[in-house]
Design a protein around this motif. Sequence first.
Motif, short mmCIF file in Angstrom:
data_model
loop_
_atom_site.label_atom_id
_atom_site.label_comp_id
_atom_site.label_asym_id
_atom_site.label_seq_id
_atom_site.Cartn_x
_atom_site.Cartn_y
_atom_site.Cartn_z
N GLY A 1 42.00 26.29 36.39
CA GLY A 1 40.83 27.15 36.52
C GLY A 1 40.27 27.20 37.94
N LEU A 2 39.62 28.30 38.23
CA LEU A 2 39.02 28.49 39.55
C LEU A 2 37.50 28.49 39.51
N LYS A 3 36.94 28.47 38.33
CA LYS A 3 35.50 28.60 38.19
C LYS A 3 34.78 27.46 38.93
N GLY A 4 33.83 27.85 39.75
CA GLY A 4 33.03 26.88 40.48
C GLY A 4 33.67 26.35 41.74
N GLU A 5 34.87 26.79 42.05
CA GLU A 5 35.55 26.31 43.25
C GLU A 5 35.21 27.22 44.44
N TYR A 6 35.07 26.62 45.61
CA TYR A 6 34.76 27.35 46.83
C TYR A 6 36.04 27.93 47.42
N SER A 7 36.08 29.26 47.55
CA SER A 7 37.28 29.89 48.13
C SER A 7 37.04 30.41 49.53
N GLY A 8 35.82 30.36 50.01
CA GLY A 8 35.52 30.77 51.38
C GLY A 8 35.87 32.24 51.60
N GLU A 9 36.58 32.52 52.68
CA GLU A 9 36.96 33.89 53.03
C GLU A 9 38.15 34.38 52.21
N PHE A 10 38.86 33.47 51.56
CA PHE A 10 40.04 33.85 50.79
C PHE A 10 39.57 34.57 49.53
N ASP A 11 39.92 35.85 49.42
CA ASP A 11 39.47 36.69 48.32
C ASP A 11 40.61 36.84 47.30
N PHE A 12 40.43 36.24 46.12
CA PHE A 12 41.48 36.29 45.10
C PHE A 12 41.74 37.70 44.60
N SER A 13 40.71 38.53 44.51
CA SER A 13 40.94 39.89 44.03
C SER A 13 41.79 40.68 45.03
N ASP A 14 41.56 40.50 46.33
CA ASP A 14 42.41 41.16 47.34
C ASP A 14 43.83 40.60 47.30
N PHE A 15 43.94 39.29 47.10
CA PHE A 15 45.26 38.66 47.02
C PHE A 15 46.04 39.22 45.83
N LEU A 16 45.39 39.33 44.68
CA LEU A 16 46.05 39.87 43.48
C LEU A 16 46.40 41.35 43.66
N ARG A 17 45.51 42.10 44.30
CA ARG A 17 45.79 43.51 44.57
C ARG A 17 47.03 43.65 45.47
N HIS A 18 47.13 42.78 46.45
CA HIS A 18 48.30 42.82 47.33
C HIS A 18 49.58 42.50 46.55
N ILE A 19 49.52 41.50 45.70
CA ILE A 19 50.71 41.11 44.92
C ILE A 19 51.17 42.27 44.04
N ARG A 20 50.22 42.97 43.43
CA ARG A 20 50.57 44.11 42.57
C ARG A 20 51.16 45.27 43.36
N THR A 21 50.71 45.48 44.59
CA THR A 21 51.15 46.65 45.35
C THR A 21 52.32 46.38 46.29
N ALA A 22 52.62 45.12 46.57
CA ALA A 22 53.73 44.81 47.48
C ALA A 22 55.06 45.24 46.87
N GLN A 23 55.95 45.77 47.70
CA GLN A 23 57.23 46.28 47.23
C GLN A 23 58.36 45.65 48.03
N PRO A 24 59.55 45.62 47.44
CA PRO A 24 60.69 45.11 48.22
C PRO A 24 61.04 46.09 49.34
N GLU A 25 61.48 45.56 50.44
CA GLU A 25 61.85 46.37 51.61
C GLU A 25 63.26 46.90 51.43
#
Length: 177
Positions: free
Chosen positions: A98-122
Motif C-alpha cells: 500500500g501507498l496510503k500515508g506514504e510521502y512521495s514528494g515530487e514523484f507523481d504516481f498518476s503521471d507515472f501510471l499515465r506514462h506506463i499506459r501510453t509508452a509504446q515499443p520503438e
Amino acid sequence: MGLEYDFDIVTIAPDELESETVNSEQPEGARVRALFRDVKTADALRGASPKIRKMFEDAGFGLETRNCGVPMGYYSPQHAADRDRILRNLFANIKSQGLKGEYSGEFDFSDFLRHIRTAQPEIGIVRKEPLQQSKPQPAVPVKPDRRTVPGRIGFALGLAVILFVLLKYLAAAGAAP
C-alpha cells in the motif's frame, strides 16, 4: 513542468548488484534493472519515503539514471518482457504494502501510471539525429588572436601619444634626450 517517467531496462553486471536487490525470477547471467532516463525523476524517487523507494528497488528499479537513446514515450521492444516483469513486481509490491500515508514528494504516481499506459515499443521509429558516440578531439595548439588593422593603428597611436607626453615632460624638466 512535470517529471519525465521514461525508463530503460539495462543489464547489470553481477558485481554491481546488491544481495538484497537480486530477484530470484531472473536467470543468473541476465540481471536487469529499470533506470529512469531523467535525473530529476530519479532524484524525486530518492526523495520519496523509504517504503516507496524499497518497493521500487525490490521490483527491479534502480535509483541511478541512464539514457539508452530511445525517444521519449517509447521503449526498446527487446526489453518488453523484462519491462513487464518489473512493472508486475512493482504493482504487486504496491498492492501488498500500500501507498496510503506514504510521502512521495515530487514523484507523481498518476503521471507515472499515465506514462506506463501510453509508452509504446520503438518499432520503425526513425531518429531525427543519429545517436553518435563523441570522439575525443585532438588537442589543437591555441594561437593568440591577431590584432585587427584598426587595433594595430590604435595601439601605435596610443604609444606615440605616451612617448610624446614623456618627451614634453623631460623637456620641461630641463633634460634633453
